[in-house]
Design a protein around this motif. Structure first.
Motif, PDB file in Angstrom:
ATOM      1  N   GLN A 131      -4.720  -5.176  12.950  1.00 31.60           N
ATOM      2  CA  GLN A 131      -5.304  -4.262  14.078  1.00 31.60           C
ATOM      3  C   GLN A 131      -6.313  -3.216  13.443  1.00 31.60           C
ATOM      4  O   GLN A 131      -6.028  -2.334  12.477  1.00 31.60           O
ATOM      5  CB  GLN A 131      -3.935  -3.259  14.581  1.00 31.60           C
ATOM      6  N   GLY A 132      -7.711  -3.636  13.658  1.00 27.14           N
ATOM      7  CA  GLY A 132      -8.437  -2.464  13.295  1.00 27.14           C
ATOM      8  C   GLY A 132      -9.799  -3.041  13.727  1.00 27.14           C
ATOM      9  O   GLY A 132      -9.945  -4.186  14.127  1.00 27.14           O
ATOM     10  N   ASP A 133     -11.163  -2.459  13.250  1.00 26.40           N
ATOM     11  CA  ASP A 133     -12.450  -2.900  13.571  1.00 26.40           C
ATOM     12  C   ASP A 133     -12.947  -3.717  12.182  1.00 26.40           C
ATOM     13  O   ASP A 133     -13.469  -3.206  11.661  1.00 26.40           O
ATOM     14  CB  ASP A 133     -13.146  -1.681  13.920  1.00 26.40           C
ATOM     15  N   VAL A 134     -12.474  -5.037  12.239  1.00 26.02           N
ATOM     16  CA  VAL A 134     -12.785  -5.863  11.254  1.00 26.02           C
ATOM     17  C   VAL A 134     -13.652  -6.830  11.818  1.00 26.02           C
ATOM     18  O   VAL A 134     -13.535  -7.517  12.957  1.00 26.02           O
ATOM     19  CB  VAL A 134     -11.536  -6.324  10.390  1.00 26.02           C
ATOM     20  N   GLN A 135     -14.411  -7.384  10.868  1.00 24.63           N
ATOM     21  CA  GLN A 135     -15.230  -8.711  11.110  1.00 24.63           C
ATOM     22  C   GLN A 135     -14.583  -9.981  10.609  1.00 24.63           C
ATOM     23  O   GLN A 135     -14.521  -9.998   9.142  1.00 24.63           O
ATOM     24  CB  GLN A 135     -16.456  -8.888  10.882  1.00 24.63           C
ATOM     25  N   GLY A 136     -13.896 -10.690  11.347  1.00 25.86           N
ATOM     26  CA  GLY A 136     -13.139 -11.929  10.730  1.00 25.86           C
ATOM     27  C   GLY A 136     -12.014 -12.242  11.670  1.00 25.86           C
ATOM     28  O   GLY A 136     -11.866 -11.466  12.487  1.00 25.86           O
ATOM     29  N   PRO A 137     -11.234 -13.244  11.090  1.00 23.64           N
ATOM     30  CA  PRO A 137      -9.890 -13.263  11.617  1.00 23.64           C
ATOM     31  C   PRO A 137      -9.102 -11.758  11.628  1.00 23.64           C
ATOM     32  O   PRO A 137      -8.993 -11.118  11.135  1.00 23.64           O
ATOM     33  CB  PRO A 137      -9.073 -14.315  10.904  1.00 23.64           C
ATOM     34  N   THR A 138      -8.393 -11.872  13.128  1.00 23.22           N
ATOM     35  CA  THR A 138      -7.279 -10.948  13.153  1.00 23.22           C
ATOM     36  C   THR A 138      -5.787 -11.476  13.233  1.00 23.22           C
ATOM     37  O   THR A 138      -4.765 -10.883  13.426  1.00 23.22           O
ATOM     38  CB  THR A 138      -7.481 -10.321  14.381  1.00 23.22           C
ATOM     39  N   VAL A 139      -5.795 -12.725  12.854  1.00 21.32           N
ATOM     40  CA  VAL A 139      -4.265 -13.201  12.644  1.00 21.32           C
ATOM     41  C   VAL A 139      -4.390 -14.350  11.390  1.00 21.32           C
ATOM     42  O   VAL A 139      -5.268 -14.973  11.368  1.00 21.32           O
ATOM     43  CB  VAL A 139      -3.900 -14.201  13.794  1.00 21.32           C
ATOM     44  N   TYR A 140      -3.604 -13.947  10.539  1.00 25.60           N
ATOM     45  CA  TYR A 140      -3.628 -14.718   9.344  1.00 25.60           C
ATOM     46  C   TYR A 140      -2.079 -15.585   9.140  1.00 25.60           C
ATOM     47  O   TYR A 140      -1.152 -14.914   9.321  1.00 25.60           O
ATOM     48  CB  TYR A 140      -3.829 -13.955   7.992  1.00 25.60           C
ATOM     49  N   VAL A 141      -2.300 -16.972   8.769  1.00 25.48           N
ATOM     50  CA  VAL A 141      -0.882 -17.571   8.359  1.00 25.48           C
ATOM     51  C   VAL A 141      -0.817 -17.346   6.857  1.00 25.48           C
ATOM     52  O   VAL A 141      -1.553 -17.895   6.067  1.00 25.48           O
ATOM     53  CB  VAL A 141      -1.036 -18.885   9.162  1.00 25.48           C
ATOM     54  N   LEU A 142       0.287 -16.890   6.285  1.00 26.53           N
ATOM     55  CA  LEU A 142       0.293 -16.603   4.868  1.00 26.53           C
ATOM     56  C   LEU A 142       1.670 -17.386   4.404  1.00 26.53           C
ATOM     57  O   LEU A 142       2.500 -17.596   5.119  1.00 26.53           O
ATOM     58  CB  LEU A 142       0.537 -15.316   4.643  1.00 26.53           C
ATOM     59  N   PRO A 143       1.754 -17.732   3.221  1.00 28.14           N
ATOM     60  CA  PRO A 143       2.888 -18.141   2.648  1.00 28.14           C
ATOM     61  C   PRO A 143       4.002 -17.288   2.569  1.00 28.14           C
ATOM     62  O   PRO A 143       3.837 -16.137   2.316  1.00 28.14           O
ATOM     63  CB  PRO A 143       2.541 -18.507   1.093  1.00 28.14           C
ATOM     64  N   ARG A 144       5.332 -17.627   2.744  1.00 30.85           N
ATOM     65  CA  ARG A 144       6.204 -16.715   2.723  1.00 30.85           C
ATOM     66  C   ARG A 144       6.299 -15.938   1.168  1.00 30.85           C
ATOM     67  O   ARG A 144       6.341 -16.486   0.224  1.00 30.85           O
ATOM     68  CB  ARG A 144       7.559 -17.078   3.065  1.00 30.85           C
ATOM     69  N   GLY A 145       6.565 -14.736   1.388  1.00 27.25           N
ATOM     70  CA  GLY A 145       6.681 -13.827   0.130  1.00 27.25           C
ATOM     71  C   GLY A 145       5.421 -13.353  -0.187  1.00 27.25           C
ATOM     72  O   GLY A 145       5.157 -12.773  -1.260  1.00 27.25           O
ATOM     73  N   ALA A 146       3.979 -13.602   0.717  1.00 29.27           N
ATOM     74  CA  ALA A 146       2.794 -12.919   0.356  1.00 29.27           C
ATOM     75  C   ALA A 146       2.965 -11.547   0.347  1.00 29.27           C
ATOM     76  O   ALA A 146       3.787 -10.919   1.027  1.00 29.27           O
ATOM     77  CB  ALA A 146       1.894 -13.503   1.250  1.00 29.27           C
ATOM     78  N   LEU A 147       2.014 -10.885  -0.601  1.00 29.95           N
ATOM     79  CA  LEU A 147       1.945  -9.108  -0.486  1.00 29.95           C
ATOM     80  C   LEU A 147       0.851  -8.764   0.372  1.00 29.95           C
ATOM     81  O   LEU A 147      -0.090  -9.539   0.629  1.00 29.95           O
ATOM     82  CB  LEU A 147       1.994  -8.857  -1.954  1.00 29.95           C
ATOM     83  N   LEU A 148       1.124  -7.473   0.543  1.00 30.80           N
ATOM     84  CA  LEU A 148       0.221  -6.906   1.630  1.00 30.80           C
ATOM     85  C   LEU A 148      -1.247  -6.771   0.607  1.00 30.80           C
ATOM     86  O   LEU A 148      -2.339  -6.926   1.334  1.00 30.80           O
ATOM     87  CB  LEU A 148       0.470  -5.476   1.807  1.00 30.80           C
ATOM     88  N   SER A 149      -1.086  -6.575  -0.503  1.00 31.16           N
ATOM     89  CA  SER A 149      -2.370  -6.604  -1.546  1.00 31.16           C
ATOM     90  C   SER A 149      -3.176  -7.868  -1.447  1.00 31.16           C
ATOM     91  O   SER A 149      -4.469  -7.715  -1.509  1.00 31.16           O
ATOM     92  CB  SER A 149      -1.963  -6.202  -2.802  1.00 31.16           C
ATOM     93  N   GLN A 150      -2.423  -9.178  -1.483  1.00 36.41           N
ATOM     94  CA  GLN A 150      -2.913 -10.283  -1.101  1.00 36.41           C
ATOM     95  C   GLN A 150      -3.834 -10.502  -0.121  1.00 36.41           C
ATOM     96  O   GLN A 150      -4.940 -10.948   0.016  1.00 36.41           O
ATOM     97  CB  GLN A 150      -2.155 -11.497  -1.306  1.00 36.41           C
ATOM     98  N   LEU A 151      -3.319  -9.962   1.224  1.00 34.86           N
ATOM     99  CA  LEU A 151      -3.907 -10.032   2.540  1.00 34.86           C
ATOM    100  C   LEU A 151      -5.113  -9.014   2.451  1.00 34.86           C
ATOM    101  O   LEU A 151      -6.318  -9.486   2.953  1.00 34.86           O
ATOM    102  CB  LEU A 151      -2.847  -9.884   3.600  1.00 34.86           C
TER     103      LEU A 151
END
Length: 598
Positions: A370-390
């Motif tokens: 949620q924000g004014d970003v250029q690019g995907p607004t939905v990400y599919v991540l491996p379970r255990g992913a950290l916020l810093s990685q995203l």
């Protein structure tokens, strides 16, 4: 006292609800099966099977001043999925008893159009009794005019006699009449035919519809056509028992769910003066999860909905293994978990909120941006992913996003906050309604308090916490493991401070370095008459919030919430009510108003 608009998201109160089931027909704890509650509120989306974990999982060893620098080697890699933008037609929302909202199933039916079946210029239209046709003979014989097709499907042609045209296509009318005339007259007599008026009638539509009135259509037009002319069933109307009245008697009853779910179009022959009547809506049950249909559904005409009924309506995915039911029983909030098999025998109550859940283990999670970003607004991540990685994957260059204000919104946290709110509201209302005043004057005061608290509770039940999780502490980033359904909020940097609540002129003000809360309130026109002038709620753009004093200094991007002063601070009910107001402000950024002080 005036109840002000409630402010930010409620702090987790840690309330837990025991899961219960009884032998035979499973029920929610605290009440018999089917004892409905039907309070008002708005819908939640938690899908935890027992009691959802409310807190964020932080790892202090992974703190970093700059999480946007990228993930370290050996950590799970993040894959992105392009956000899907889907158009959603306007839908009516209904309140569930746990304070959640859900779209009402069926209202999407009337966002389109149902064309009438009677246009006279359609060549594929089949003539039927009541239609008006033009038949003219000319040449050696001149006669003709409008003919009404009688109940037997015939018209009468002078010099020829009855000619059967019922069921004939409009495009074939000329040939049928010409063939009949040629049996009597020679070729010196020519024939002209046309469909002049395709049997229009007037049908009344009344009850719980957007625009009651009389509408013109055909005898074989669908009931959906007439309802659509009245702009559909409103939020208080039934979809399960729409009736047609004739001469004061009900001659037909239709369940519109048959059409919505199975495509079974209702068939009926209307007459002039018939009335389509939409009665009041029956009990409703909300459903969410991995379902083909996630809506609030109306109970069958008998007024009772079982778990098996809801499964047939929602059509859950094969992966769904359990169900959480939230609602009211005997006036108290209840929650229970059932296996899918147990749930088929549960009798649901009015306003119940049902979440279908999966008790297995998935390898991936889905996280929204949620924000004014250029690019995907939905990400599919491996379970255990950290916020810093995203965050390392999100393109922030050239944007106005302030990295220090990044925070999470988690559905499970919001659900627990909402549950805590509901429990506190129930306790407050019970405290007021069950007190025994010693004198008549005290009884009158208690009655006034009970009325006020009931009004407050009705408004407060609509408050929806945000489930915020702040990830910065004193400027230090605390990495957090992401969960399925998380939303990462990326606020833009700003020099504006919001002042809302009990002030004369709420609004946005440009930051003035060194100015305290009292100064910003003065810039917003000063305190309203019932304002709390001692304590305020200060919401930060990073998702955190604190209770502040008048001389504390806000920072750019902050929101100042001025809460109401509800009355005598020595009364327990005032203490409890004030505490609730601050909890609401810290969890939902909302202000409620109260009519009188206590």
């Amino acid at each position: 006292m005036r109840i002000i608009a409630l402010a930010s998201a409620l702090l987790l109160l840690g309330a837990s609800v025991a899961l219960a089931q009884s032998a035979g027909v499973p029920t929610l704890p605290g009440g018999s099966s089917g004892s409905g509650g039907g309070g008002s509120g708005a819908g939640s989306g938690a899908a935890a099977a027992a009691a959802a974990a409310a807190g964020a999982h932080s790892n202090s060893s992974l703190t970093s001043a700059n999480p946007l620098a990228g993930a370290s080697a050996g950590t799970p890699q993040v894959s992105s999925a392009v956000a899907q933008n889907q158009y959603q037609a306007p839908r009516l929302m209904v309140d569930l008893s746990d304070g959640q909202q859900a779209p009402l199933f069926g209202t999407q039916l009337f966002t389109g159009s149902f064309a009438g079946t009677r246009p006279a210029d359609r060549p594929d239209y089949r003539l039927q009794p009541g239609d008006s046709v033009v038949v003219n003979l000319y040449g050696a014989v001149n006669s003709g005019g409008n003919q009404i097709i009688d109940a037997s499907g015939n018209i009468f042609v002078i010099g020829v006699g009855p000619v059967h045209v019922g069921g004939v296509l409009a495009s074939e009318l000329q040939g049928v009449v010409t063939a009949a005339v040629s049996k009597v007259f020679t070729s010196a007599v020519s024939v002209y035919t046309a469909v002049s008026n395709a049997g229009t009638i007037g049908v009344y539509v009344s009850g719980n519809v957007a625009r009651p009135g009389r509408y013109v259509g055909g005898v074989h037009d669908s009931i959906l056509f007439y309802l659509n002319q009245a702009q559909g069933v409103d939020a208080n109307g039934t979809f399960r028992a729409v009736t047609v009245k004739r001469g004061g008697q009900t001659v037909a009853t239709f369940d519109l769910y048959d059409f919505l779910l199975n495509g079974d179009a209702p068939s009926f022959r209307f007459q002039e003066g018939d009335t389509v009547f939409v009665g009041p809506r029956g009990p409703i049950v909300g459903a969410k999860g991995d379902l083909q249909f996630s809506y609030a559904f109306e109970a069958p005409p008998n007024g009772q909905m079982t778990g098996a009924d809801l499964i047939r309506l929602t059509r859950p995915a094969a992966s769904m293994t359990g169900v959480i039911v939230r609602g009211y029983r005997n006036g108290a909030p209840r929650q229970a978990y059932f296996t899918l098999d147990e749930f088929t025998r549960v009798v649901l109550g009015d306003g119940d909120d049902v979440t279908f859940s999966f008790s297995g283990y998935r390898q991936t999670i889905t996280v929204s941006i949620q924000g004014d970003v250029q690019g995907p607004t939905v990400y599919v991540l491996p379970r255990g992913a950290l916020l810093s990685q995203l965050l390392a994957k999100i393109p922030l260059a050239g944007t106005a996003i302030e990295p220090r204000w990044v925070h999470l919104q988690r559905e499970a946290v919001a659900t627990e906050q909402k549950k805590a709110i509901q429990d506190e509201l129930y306790r407050l209302q019970k405290q007021v309604l069950t007190s025994s005043p010693p004198t008549n004057s005290a009884a009158q005061l208690a009655t006034a308090q009970a009325t006020l608290i009931s009004q407050f509770v009705a408004q407060a039940q609509t408050v929806q916490p945000k489930g915020n999780i702040a990830v910065y502490t004193n400027g230090q980033f605390n990495d957090v493991m992401l969960e399925d359904g998380d939303t990462v909020v990326l606020p833009n940097r700003t020099d504006v401070i919001l002042v809302t609540g009990e002030v004369e002129s709420a609004g946005a003000l440009v930051d003035v370095p060194g100015l305290d809360i009292a100064g910003y309130v003065n810039r917003a026109g000063g305190f309203a008459s019932h304002a709390n002038k001692k304590k305020f709620v200060l919401l930060h753009p990073d998702g955190s919030g604190v209770v502040a004093g008048p001389h504390d200094r806000p920072q750019p991007g902050d929101q100042i919430l001025v809460l109401p002063n509800v009355g005598n601070e020595n009364l327990q009910v005032v203490i409890d009510l004030t505490q609730l107001l601050f909890q609401f402000a810290l969890s939902a950024a909302t202000v409620i108003s109260v009519a009188h002080t206590l």
